[in-house]
Design a protein around this motif. Structure first.
Motif, PDB file in Angstrom:
ATOM      1  N   VAL A  70       0.824  -1.310  -0.175  1.00 33.72           N
ATOM      2  CA  VAL A  70      -0.185  -0.052   0.083  1.00 33.72           C
ATOM      3  C   VAL A  70       0.818   1.267  -0.003  1.00 33.72           C
ATOM      4  CG1 VAL A  70      -2.021   1.133   1.215  1.00 33.72           C
ATOM      5  CG2 VAL A  70      -1.636  -1.091   1.388  1.00 33.72           C
ATOM      6  N   TRP A  71       0.574   2.075  -1.147  1.00 38.90           N
ATOM      7  CA  TRP A  71       1.727   3.126  -1.371  1.00 38.90           C
ATOM      8  C   TRP A  71       1.025   4.703  -0.777  1.00 38.90           C
ATOM      9  CZ3 TRP A  71       6.398   2.341  -3.371  1.00 38.90           C
ATOM     10  CH2 TRP A  71       6.582   1.203  -3.999  1.00 38.90           C
ATOM     11  N   ASN A  72       2.039   5.454  -0.845  1.00 35.08           N
ATOM     12  CA  ASN A  72       1.642   6.869  -0.424  1.00 35.08           C
ATOM     13  C   ASN A  72       0.868   7.377  -1.483  1.00 35.08           C
ATOM     14  OD1 ASN A  72       3.842   7.347  -1.544  1.00 35.08           O
ATOM     15  ND2 ASN A  72       4.580   8.888  -0.022  1.00 35.08           N
ATOM     16  N   LYS A  73       0.260   8.664  -1.437  1.00 34.17           N
ATOM     17  CA  LYS A  73       0.060   9.128  -2.585  1.00 34.17           C
ATOM     18  C   LYS A  73       0.792   9.552  -3.868  1.00 34.17           C
ATOM     19  CE  LYS A  73      -3.185  13.288  -4.042  1.00 34.17           C
ATOM     20  NZ  LYS A  73      -3.746  14.344  -3.553  1.00 34.17           N
ATOM     21  N   LYS A  74       2.016   9.856  -3.561  1.00 30.60           N
ATOM     22  CA  LYS A  74       2.975  10.328  -4.463  1.00 30.60           C
ATOM     23  C   LYS A  74       3.696   8.927  -5.226  1.00 30.60           C
ATOM     24  CE  LYS A  74       4.251  14.837  -2.935  1.00 30.60           C
ATOM     25  NZ  LYS A  74       5.501  15.899  -2.503  1.00 30.60           N
ATOM     26  N   HIS A  75       3.364   7.772  -4.538  1.00 30.95           N
ATOM     27  CA  HIS A  75       3.868   6.651  -4.812  1.00 30.95           C
ATOM     28  C   HIS A  75       5.484   6.533  -4.669  1.00 30.95           C
ATOM     29  CE1 HIS A  75       4.298   2.786  -6.995  1.00 30.95           C
ATOM     30  NE2 HIS A  75       2.974   2.850  -7.010  1.00 30.95           N
ATOM     31  N   THR A  76       5.828   7.105  -3.573  1.00 37.05           N
ATOM     32  CA  THR A  76       7.285   7.028  -3.239  1.00 37.05           C
ATOM     33  C   THR A  76       7.544   6.346  -2.222  1.00 37.05           C
ATOM     34  OG1 THR A  76       7.000   9.048  -2.015  1.00 37.05           O
ATOM     35  CG2 THR A  76       7.527   9.543  -4.359  1.00 37.05           C
ATOM     36  N   LYS A  77       6.473   5.755  -1.108  1.00 37.54           N
ATOM     37  CA  LYS A  77       6.775   5.206   0.075  1.00 37.54           C
ATOM     38  C   LYS A  77       5.889   4.137   0.472  1.00 37.54           C
ATOM     39  CE  LYS A  77       7.002   5.901   4.994  1.00 37.54           C
ATOM     40  NZ  LYS A  77       7.173   7.406   6.058  1.00 37.54           N
ATOM     41  N   VAL A  78       6.226   2.986   0.764  1.00 43.75           N
ATOM     42  CA  VAL A  78       5.355   1.871   0.963  1.00 43.75           C
ATOM     43  C   VAL A  78       4.752   2.230   2.440  1.00 43.75           C
ATOM     44  CG1 VAL A  78       5.190  -0.599   1.653  1.00 43.75           C
ATOM     45  CG2 VAL A  78       6.372   0.180  -0.381  1.00 43.75           C
ATOM     46  N   LEU A  79       3.516   2.168   2.608  1.00 45.63           N
ATOM     47  CA  LEU A  79       2.807   2.318   3.923  1.00 45.63           C
ATOM     48  C   LEU A  79       2.793   1.047   4.641  1.00 45.63           C
ATOM     49  CD1 LEU A  79       0.617   5.327   2.966  1.00 45.63           C
ATOM     50  CD2 LEU A  79       2.736   5.430   3.816  1.00 45.63           C
ATOM     51  N   TYR A  80       2.151   0.091   3.916  1.00 48.98           N
ATOM     52  CA  TYR A  80       1.750  -1.120   4.422  1.00 48.98           C
ATOM     53  C   TYR A  80       1.831  -2.148   3.686  1.00 48.98           C
ATOM     54  CZ  TYR A  80      -0.858   2.393   7.102  1.00 48.98           C
ATOM     55  OH  TYR A  80      -1.412   3.434   7.905  1.00 48.98           O
ATOM     56  N   ASN A  81       2.181  -3.576   4.323  1.00 46.30           N
ATOM     57  CA  ASN A  81       2.025  -4.583   3.424  1.00 46.30           C
ATOM     58  C   ASN A  81       0.999  -5.580   3.863  1.00 46.30           C
ATOM     59  OD1 ASN A  81       2.694  -6.938   2.217  1.00 46.30           O
ATOM     60  ND2 ASN A  81       4.891  -7.134   2.865  1.00 46.30           N
ATOM     61  N   LEU A  82       0.033  -5.842   2.891  1.00 45.30           N
ATOM     62  CA  LEU A  82      -1.372  -6.176   3.054  1.00 45.30           C
ATOM     63  C   LEU A  82      -1.239  -7.743   3.539  1.00 45.30           C
ATOM     64  CD1 LEU A  82      -3.236  -4.947   0.048  1.00 45.30           C
ATOM     65  CD2 LEU A  82      -2.955  -4.124   2.513  1.00 45.30           C
ATOM     66  N   LYS A  83       0.216  -8.112   3.527  1.00 46.61           N
ATOM     67  CA  LYS A  83       0.332  -9.744   3.935  1.00 46.61           C
ATOM     68  C   LYS A  83       0.114  -9.659   5.518  1.00 46.61           C
ATOM     69  CE  LYS A  83       4.216 -11.427   3.668  1.00 46.61           C
ATOM     70  NZ  LYS A  83       5.639 -12.097   3.016  1.00 46.61           N
ATOM     71  N   ASP A  84       0.117  -8.454   6.165  1.00 43.92           N
ATOM     72  CA  ASP A  84       0.235  -8.357   7.590  1.00 43.92           C
ATOM     73  C   ASP A  84      -1.208  -8.189   8.085  1.00 43.92           C
ATOM     74  OD1 ASP A  84       2.969  -8.520   7.466  1.00 43.92           O
ATOM     75  OD2 ASP A  84       3.167  -6.166   7.354  1.00 43.92           O
ATOM     76  N   PHE A  85      -2.084  -7.928   7.102  1.00 51.52           N
ATOM     77  CA  PHE A  85      -3.654  -7.899   7.297  1.00 51.52           C
ATOM     78  C   PHE A  85      -4.357  -8.809   6.785  1.00 51.52           C
ATOM     79  CE2 PHE A  85      -1.408  -3.810   7.298  1.00 51.52           C
ATOM     80  CZ  PHE A  85      -1.679  -3.292   8.691  1.00 51.52           C
ATOM     81  N   PRO A  86      -4.041 -10.363   6.968  1.00 53.98           N
ATOM     82  CA  PRO A  86      -4.807 -11.351   6.442  1.00 53.98           C
ATOM     83  C   PRO A  86      -6.208 -11.524   6.419  1.00 53.98           C
ATOM     84  CG  PRO A  86      -3.941 -12.104   8.425  1.00 53.98           C
ATOM     85  CD  PRO A  86      -3.372 -10.618   8.116  1.00 53.98           C
ATOM     86  N   ASP A  87      -7.005 -10.892   7.342  1.00 55.54           N
ATOM     87  CA  ASP A  87      -8.484 -11.009   7.703  1.00 55.54           C
ATOM     88  C   ASP A  87      -9.272  -9.642   7.424  1.00 55.54           C
ATOM     89  OD1 ASP A  87      -8.246 -13.923   8.192  1.00 55.54           O
ATOM     90  OD2 ASP A  87      -7.492 -13.052  10.052  1.00 55.54           O
ATOM     91  N   SER A  88      -8.632  -8.789   6.725  1.00 54.64           N
ATOM     92  CA  SER A  88      -9.113  -7.570   6.517  1.00 54.64           C
ATOM     93  C   SER A  88      -9.752  -7.457   5.138  1.00 54.64           C
ATOM     94  CB  SER A  88      -7.929  -6.416   6.747  1.00 54.64           C
ATOM     95  OG  SER A  88      -7.506  -6.456   8.052  1.00 54.64           O
ATOM     96  N   TYR A  89     -10.386  -6.284   5.103  1.00 49.33           N
ATOM     97  CA  TYR A  89     -11.003  -5.923   3.414  1.00 49.33           C
ATOM     98  C   TYR A  89     -10.867  -4.539   3.246  1.00 49.33           C
ATOM     99  CZ  TYR A  89     -15.121  -4.553   6.091  1.00 49.33           C
ATOM    100  OH  TYR A  89     -16.088  -3.736   6.976  1.00 49.33           O
TER     101      TYR A  89
END
Length: 289
Positions: A70-89
């Protein structure tokens, strides 16, 4: 000599390891050449008929154990890795087109919603990783709005598995020959007023029966009844309203809509509801429960 060789090889291994680590981190970074050239609103709470919409998403099965960033608006920084949120939507607000080096790519600007309802994490996710609907791990999700389910079977799976739907499951068993309708459930979650017009119900259904006295026991009552006690009250109220066991079993020409929302939100945004109706048209396959 052997001692110095070991030291040299150890230093080389350390440098090589650091180089690989930096290289791997670089793969999760981007340059500032990404620019948003278009944005489209996708949150679809526009009408009472909104369901199966584009704003509720989850990670596709083939990516659920992989790094999805999951990126920031400018697409310069990773904010999160969705692998760390397996049961989320994900609850998306907009779909944005990025331009980078002449290449266009589509991203969702969305909130990560955890099983506990936390939605404080926000960023941009490439659309290729996502698909419509809630995360299918319904045994870990509670009090979901009908607008995120993709069809009747999807909604039925949620009612059958979610810990929050104990009473709703019991109600479906009381109408064993009525098919569950996602559309009727969706319309009911927004409108339970027995004195109101049947619009927009009449666009899809006829002979609507609003069992609001029964639905009052779907959620916690002032007397703090347990789930078992509420189910008993529902059975008693159905009989007092004329819906005996034999009558309920004979209603195979009706579909049933049911919605059991978060008690902390009910009557503020959504309502507990149970509706029966004869469908004028069915736009998707229905299933028995």
């Amino acid at each position: 000599m052997k001692k110095y060789l070991i030291i040299i090889l150890s230093v080389y291994s350390l440098i090589t390891g650091l180089t690989c680590l930096i290289g791997n981190q670089a793969n999760a970074k981007s340059n500032s050449n990404y620019q948003i050239i278009a944005s489209k609103h996708v949150n679809t709470y526009k009408t009472l008929n909104s369901f199966n919409n584009n704003s509720i998403l989850h990670v596709k099965n083939q990516y659920k154990n992989k790094n999805v960033y999951v990126w920031n608006k400018k697409h310069t920084k990773v904010l999160y890795n969705l692998k760390d949120f397996p049961d989320s939507y994900f609850s998306a607000l907009s779909k944005q087109t990025y331009l980078n080096g002449g290449h266009k790519s589509l991203y969702y600007a969305a909130y990560i919603v955890t099983p506990k309802g936390n939605s404080s994490r926000y960023g941009r996710i490439w659309q290729g990783y996502l698909t419509k609907g809630y995360n299918r791990h319904y045994q870990k999700l509670n009090y979901l709005s009908t607008v995120g389910f993709t069809n009747d079977q999807d909604y039925l799976n949620y009612i059958q598995k979610s810990p929050s739907q104990v009473v709703a499951r019991a109600v479906l068993k009381l109408f064993p020959n009525c098919k569950l309708s996602l559309r009727l459930s969706n319309l009911g979650q927004f409108n339970s007023d027995v004195d109101s017009t049947n619009k927009p119900f009449e666009e899809y259904f006829t002979n609507r029966i609003n069992l609001q006295k029964v639905a009052a026991y779907l959620g916690p009552t002032r007397s703090k009844l347990t789930s078992s006690q509420r189910i008993t009250k529902i059975k008693q109220t159905l009989v007092s309203e004329g819906y005996t066991t034999s009558k309920r079993h004979a209603m195979s020409h009706y579909v049933i809509g049911i919605y059991d929302p978060n008690p902390n939100m009910a009557w503020e945004e959504f309502v507990w509801s149970i509706n029966l109706a004869k469908p004028l048209q069915i736009s998707q396959p229905t299933v028995t429960h």
